[in-house]
Design a protein around this motif. Structure first.
Motif, PDB file in Angstrom:
ATOM      1  N   GLY A 339      -2.493  19.492 -60.143  1.00  0.00           N
ATOM      2  CA  GLY A 339      -1.814  20.676 -61.777  1.00  0.00           C
ATOM      3  C   GLY A 339      -0.739  21.259 -60.742  1.00  0.00           C
ATOM      4  O   GLY A 339       0.033  21.988 -60.980  1.00  0.00           O
ATOM      5  N   ALA A 340      -0.116  20.149 -59.331  1.00  0.00           N
ATOM      6  CA  ALA A 340       0.741  20.749 -58.855  1.00  0.00           C
ATOM      7  C   ALA A 340       2.196  21.478 -59.035  1.00  0.00           C
ATOM      8  O   ALA A 340       2.338  19.952 -60.629  1.00  0.00           O
ATOM      9  N   THR A 341       2.815  22.182 -59.004  1.00  0.00           N
ATOM     10  CA  THR A 341       4.228  22.832 -59.886  1.00  0.00           C
ATOM     11  C   THR A 341       5.178  22.072 -58.512  1.00  0.00           C
ATOM     12  O   THR A 341       4.923  21.288 -57.718  1.00  0.00           O
ATOM     13  N   ALA A 346       7.049  20.862 -53.187  1.00  0.00           N
ATOM     14  CA  ALA A 346       8.187  20.775 -52.289  1.00  0.00           C
ATOM     15  C   ALA A 346       7.560  21.761 -50.482  1.00  0.00           C
ATOM     16  O   ALA A 346       7.658  20.498 -49.414  1.00  0.00           O
ATOM     17  N   ALA A 347       6.190  22.316 -51.072  1.00  0.00           N
ATOM     18  CA  ALA A 347       6.005  22.345 -50.160  1.00  0.00           C
ATOM     19  C   ALA A 347       5.108  21.441 -48.927  1.00  0.00           C
ATOM     20  O   ALA A 347       4.646  21.257 -47.631  1.00  0.00           O
ATOM     21  N   ALA A 348       4.622  20.792 -50.254  1.00  0.00           N
ATOM     22  CA  ALA A 348       3.795  19.415 -49.270  1.00  0.00           C
ATOM     23  C   ALA A 348       4.930  18.809 -48.500  1.00  0.00           C
ATOM     24  O   ALA A 348       4.089  17.901 -47.701  1.00  0.00           O
ATOM     25  N   GLY A 387       8.974  27.656 -66.413  1.00  0.00           N
ATOM     26  CA  GLY A 387       7.559  28.319 -66.274  1.00  0.00           C
ATOM     27  C   GLY A 387       6.384  27.933 -65.907  1.00  0.00           C
ATOM     28  O   GLY A 387       5.602  27.846 -66.227  1.00  0.00           O
ATOM     29  N   ASP A 388       6.944  26.553 -66.477  1.00  0.00           N
ATOM     30  CA  ASP A 388       6.072  25.378 -66.525  1.00  0.00           C
ATOM     31  C   ASP A 388       5.421  25.143 -65.014  1.00  0.00           C
ATOM     32  O   ASP A 388       5.374  23.709 -65.175  1.00  0.00           O
ATOM     33  N   GLY A 389       6.284  24.720 -64.347  1.00  0.00           N
ATOM     34  CA  GLY A 389       6.248  24.736 -62.982  1.00  0.00           C
ATOM     35  C   GLY A 389       7.017  24.089 -62.246  1.00  0.00           C
ATOM     36  O   GLY A 389       6.973  23.097 -61.803  1.00  0.00           O
TER      37      GLY A 389
END
Length: 446
Positions: A339-341, A346-348, A387-389
């Motif tokens: 479910g990653a946005t 980007a953080a990963a 809004g959907d990530g």
């Protein structure tokens, strides 16, 4: 769920209303940015003339520290619950959209930011739209989108008078810094480290630097890159950290650089002077550049693997041509498996070996010791999400950051250092990379 720092400056309205309407927009989107708006309130995401430009501030959060990404995502999740969205367009970039840029280092004094503009104009694949946002009980703007689009900035082509001065480390001392990094690599402390330097620019008359003309010159000269602006950070980056759209993931890795028309000694094979070698071939034959690129690709593949299936990693890079340089490039693709946005992906991925080094923690420590500066949001993720990530996140390269006084800024450039790096060639590489912002600011002749 991570809690927000009370001093972060989060603006979370009790109610936020968003309306996207289809419109007809021709010409330069940047021409619609009013000249009088605060330059730090301008947002931009453009490539090949299409994308989004906006201004104003309907909601914002500033975060810092190791949890800066998670705090921003928690704020975004809460904002979505109070958003009432009317989206008559339904394309990537319409509806509720936030723009963000994040500090390179968790200990940076520069806060990371996620912001929702008041007005956003978008254009993609022949379709155009205007999104307007009001908060709490504010009324909708009285003018029709067509009226707003009819107004253009008469000063778009007018550059501010600027002057350049030395940055934290003067150019003459940069080879010494690189030499110290090579020594650390030869001693086995790190395999690769990416070092950056800054240059300072200020308005001659002390006024705020207007960003629309700078963005226009970047977009025109570097159309194949992503021209961006978020909270006073602006530039034209060629490196897509991650794109998430309809479950598909894409990342572009750039590492290994040669100046167009240059003949760097460290990259030149033995050839006959009667048959000059295409610089693109010199780049792909350079041991230093191939080594640097391999580290960067491996770090991105390892970070994406837990979140993706069908991850495709090409065995060899291709050469990306830009107006000033050639880069070694590799495009990785996959399908999201969780479910990653786009923001959490980007953080990963941050920081990849392309902007930090290998191993990451040791390279980051060498950066802190040798650079002598706070990078701020340079070389951190910059982009947008909906809004959907879904969304786009690039690495903030070829860029500058406005100071809080708006009348000065720092521009940045860096390069990957490996055992085969030549200190003088690394200085030359940073000078080439500074060309983009120097040109856009009017510090170089066209």
């Amino acid at each position: 769920m991570p809690s927000l720092d009370p001093a972060a400056g989060a603006e979370l309205p009790g109610r936020i209303r968003v309306r996207s309407e289809a419109v007809d927009v021709t010409g330069d989107l940047l021409a619609r940015i009013p000249d009088e708006v605060d330059p730090r309130d301008v947002v931009t995401w453009l490539r090949e003339g299409d994308g989004m430009v906006g201004w104003g501030r309907a909601a914002l959060v500033r975060t810092h520290g190791p949890d800066r990404f998670a705090q921003a995502e928690a704020w975004w999740d809460r904002l979505r619950t109070v958003a009432e969205v009317e989206d008559g367009v339904r394309v990537a970039g319409s509806g509720l959209v936030a723009f963000g840029s994040f500090a390179f280092a968790p200990g940076s004094a520069d806060r990371s930011v996620l912001t929702v503009p008041r007005v956003l104009i978008g254009r993609r694949d022949g379709m155009a739209w205007v999104t307007r946002v009001v908060v709490d009980d504010e009324p909708w703007p009285s003018d029709h989108p067509a009226q707003m689009l009819a107004r253009t900035n008469p000063r778009l082509g007018e550059l501010d008078p600027l002057v350049e001065t030395e940055g934290t480390v003067p150019a003459a001392r940069w080879p010494e810094v690189v030499g110290r990094a090579v020594g650390r690599i030869e001693a086995g402390e790190v395999d690769k480290v990416v070092l950056a330097r800054d240059v300072r620019v200020r308005h001659r008359e002390g006024h705020a630097v207007r960003v629309a003309p700078v963005l226009e010159r970047l977009e025109r000269r570097y159309a194949a890159t992503w021209t961006f602006a978020v909270d006073g950070l602006l530039g034209a980056t060629p490196e897509m950290l991650v794109r998430l759209q309809d479950g598909r993931v894409r990342s572009r890795v750039l590492a290994g650089t040669i100046r167009r028309g240059a003949h760097p000694q460290h990259a030149a094979p033995q050839v006959s002077h009667e048959h000059p070698v295409d610089p693109r071939l010199r780049l792909v034959s350079s041991e230093k550049d191939l080594e640097e690129h391999a580290y960067a690709v491996r770090s991105v593949a390892e970070a994406l693997a837990p979140h993706c299936t069908e991850l495709q990693v090409p065995a060899t890079p291709y050469v990306l041509e830009l107006p000033d340089v050639y880069h070694l490039a590799t495009d990785l693709t996959g399908r999201r498996a969780d479910g990653a946005t786009s923001l959490s992906l980007a953080a990963a991925l941050h920081p990849s070996a392309a902007v930090c080094g290998t191993p990451t923690e040791k390279a980051a420590a060498v950066i802190t010791e040798l650079e002598g500066m706070d990078r701020g949001r340079y070389s951190g993720p910059v982009g947008w999400l909906d809004g959907d990530g879904d969304g786009d996140w690039c690495i903030a390269l070829r860029c500058g950051e406005l100071a809080p006084d708006r009348g000065s800024m720092r521009i940045f450039a860096g390069g990957g250092i490996v055992a085969a790096s030549d200190p003088d060639a690394e200085l030359a590489e940073t000078e080439v990379k500074l060309t983009a912002m120097r040109h856009a600011l009017g510090l170089l002749e066209s």
